[in-house]
Design an enzyme around this catalytic site. Structure first.
Site, PDB file in Angstrom:
ATOM      1  N   HIS A  39      20.750  52.057 -40.915  1.00 12.50           N
ATOM      2  CA  HIS A  39      19.690  53.018 -40.589  1.00 12.50           C
ATOM      3  C   HIS A  39      19.183  53.809 -41.794  1.00 12.50           C
ATOM      4  O   HIS A  39      18.076  54.325 -41.781  1.00 12.50           O
ATOM      5  CB  HIS A  39      20.201  54.018 -39.547  1.00 12.50           C
ATOM      6  CG  HIS A  39      20.374  53.441 -38.179  1.00 12.50           C
ATOM      7  ND1 HIS A  39      21.168  52.342 -37.940  1.00 12.50           N
ATOM      8  CD2 HIS A  39      19.857  53.812 -36.975  1.00 12.50           C
ATOM      9  CE1 HIS A  39      21.132  52.062 -36.645  1.00 12.50           C
ATOM     10  NE2 HIS A  39      20.351  52.938 -36.039  1.00 12.50           N
ATOM     11  N   SER A  89      24.988  46.180 -34.533  1.00 15.35           N
ATOM     12  CA  SER A  89      25.363  46.963 -33.358  1.00 15.35           C
ATOM     13  C   SER A  89      24.128  47.351 -32.536  1.00 15.35           C
ATOM     14  O   SER A  89      24.249  47.685 -31.368  1.00 15.35           O
ATOM     15  CB  SER A  89      26.090  48.224 -33.810  1.00 15.35           C
ATOM     16  OG  SER A  89      25.284  48.934 -34.741  1.00 15.35           O
ATOM     17  N   CYS A 120      24.628  51.833 -44.573  1.00 18.96           N
ATOM     18  CA  CYS A 120      24.414  51.817 -43.119  1.00 18.96           C
ATOM     19  C   CYS A 120      23.005  51.305 -42.873  1.00 18.96           C
ATOM     20  O   CYS A 120      22.072  51.652 -43.610  1.00 18.96           O
ATOM     21  CB  CYS A 120      24.586  53.228 -42.561  1.00 18.96           C
ATOM     22  SG  CYS A 120      24.139  53.376 -40.818  1.00 18.96           S
ATOM     23  N   CYS A 144      25.388  44.520 -39.896  1.00 21.54           N
ATOM     24  CA  CYS A 144      25.972  45.839 -39.622  1.00 21.54           C
ATOM     25  C   CYS A 144      27.076  46.133 -40.651  1.00 21.54           C
ATOM     26  O   CYS A 144      28.011  45.336 -40.821  1.00 21.54           O
ATOM     27  CB  CYS A 144      26.567  45.821 -38.217  1.00 21.54           C
ATOM     28  SG  CYS A 144      27.387  47.329 -37.736  1.00 21.54           S
TER      29      CYS A 144
HETATM   30  N1  DGL Z   1      24.764  49.349 -37.714  1.00 24.61           N
HETATM   31  C1  DGL Z   1      25.699  50.401 -38.061  1.00 24.61           C
HETATM   32  C2  DGL Z   1      26.097  50.238 -39.525  1.00 24.61           C
HETATM   33  O1  DGL Z   1      25.371  49.705 -40.342  1.00 24.61           O
HETATM   34  C3  DGL Z   1      25.121  51.774 -37.812  1.00 24.61           C
HETATM   35  C4  DGL Z   1      24.984  52.135 -36.345  1.00 24.61           C
HETATM   36  C5  DGL Z   1      26.308  52.151 -35.599  1.00 24.61           C
HETATM   37  O2  DGL Z   1      27.120  53.082 -35.767  1.00 24.61           O
HETATM   38  O3  DGL Z   1      26.533  51.221 -34.833  1.00 24.61           O
HETATM   39  O4  DGL Z   1      27.166  50.653 -39.886  1.00 24.61           O
END
Ligand code: DGL
Length: 276
Positions: free
Chosen positions: A196, A21, A194, A83
């Site tokens: 991050h 994302s 996630c 993601c």
């Molecule tokens: N990349 C998203 C995940 O790993 C986290 C950031 C988002 O909410 O887009 O779920």
């Protein structure tokens, strides 16, 4: 020379497509670069439409389809959905609809958690979308049916990391608030579900305590990609030929500024491509 089916004979030299994302998926790219140093990578970060976490499954699936279509147009030989939210909402459909290997982050992370836990009490943290989908619960239960899973959304971690607040009092305070139920549940393993969260691993680790194993799915996902490419006969063996392209769907400044922190090395150039 092109092969009879019109494709290059050297399909193994084609890049791997990776998407997220936004910039968080660069934590997965970092691990892919380490474990697959001969593979070229095209990374697409949907910075114009981040975050996916609070969006509906249908919307995330639509975005994911658009990105896969774009990456296939770039000639990728396989795709890694870096993601967690896109994996949770879109991976099964994408795998059915496309004729190339597609790897997500949830199965690899779940397998690692099942291997790591001794007590069977496993925590999972992720975006609202990932937690609502129960995708980790299902994946962990499929490899470890007796596991007792405590799953919690931690949405504020994403903007904190984007802001670069990796080790601040505010981050520690929020982590304590979010993760108290994990202590109450006496977990011995916590899945960072996630993109991050690996960047605030020290803060999360300090809150849950040293006895809790933290599972970062990036490492496991890269290992799964190694196996998938090998099984499909798509591994690229030639050394020193890997090329990297970074593409964002919105202005590249933020990607350049924060992305290097996720990737752990310098990004020279970010292209902009608009989808949808
Ligand atoms: N990349 C998203 C995940 O790993 C986290 C950031 C988002 O909410 O887009 O779920």
């Amino acid at each position: 020379m092109p092969a009879a089916d019109g494709r290059s004979e050297h399909r193994d030299a084609a890049p791997i497509g990776v998407f997220d994302s936004g910039i968080g998926g660069l934590t997965v790219v970092r691990e892919l670069m380490r474990q697959l140093p001969n593979e070229s990578i095209i990374y697409f970060g949907d910075t114009a439409r981040v975050p996916y976490g609070p969006k509906s499954p249908d919307t995330v699936l639509r975005y994911s389809r658009e990105i896969i279509g774009f990456l296939k147009g770039q000639g990728v030989k396989a795709v890694v959905v870096a993601c967690n939210t896109a994996t949770a909402h879109a991976l099964p459909a994408l795998q059915v609809e496309n004729d190339l290997p597609i790897v997500g982050v949830i199965q690899p992370g779940s397998r690692a958690a099942a291997r790591a836990t001794r007590s069977g009490r496993v925590g999972v943290i992720g975006t609202q979308g990932t937690i609502n989908s129960r995708a980790y619960e299902k994946a962990i239960a499929s490899v470890s049916p007796g596991a007792k899973i405590t799953a919690l959304p931690c949405p504020l971690f994403v903007p904190l990391v984007e802001e670069g607040w990796l080790d601040t009092d505010a981050t520690r305070l929020i982590a304590r608030e979010y993760l108290q139920p994990m202590a109450d549940a006496e977990i011995d393993t916590l899945v960072l579900g996630c993109t991050h969260y690996p960047l605030i691993k020290p803060v999360i680790g300090a809150v849950v305590g040293r006895s809790v194993r933290l599972i970062d799915s990036a490492e496991e996902t890269a290992a799964e990609t190694v196996a998938v490419l090998r099984d499909a006969g798509l591994s690229h063996e030639e050394t020193d030929s890997a090329r990297y392209r970074f593409i964002a769907s919105d202005a590249p400044e933020q990607f350049l500024r924060v992305g290097q922190r996720f990737l752990g090395c310098t990004i020279d150039r970010v292209e902009t491509v608009t989808l949808g």
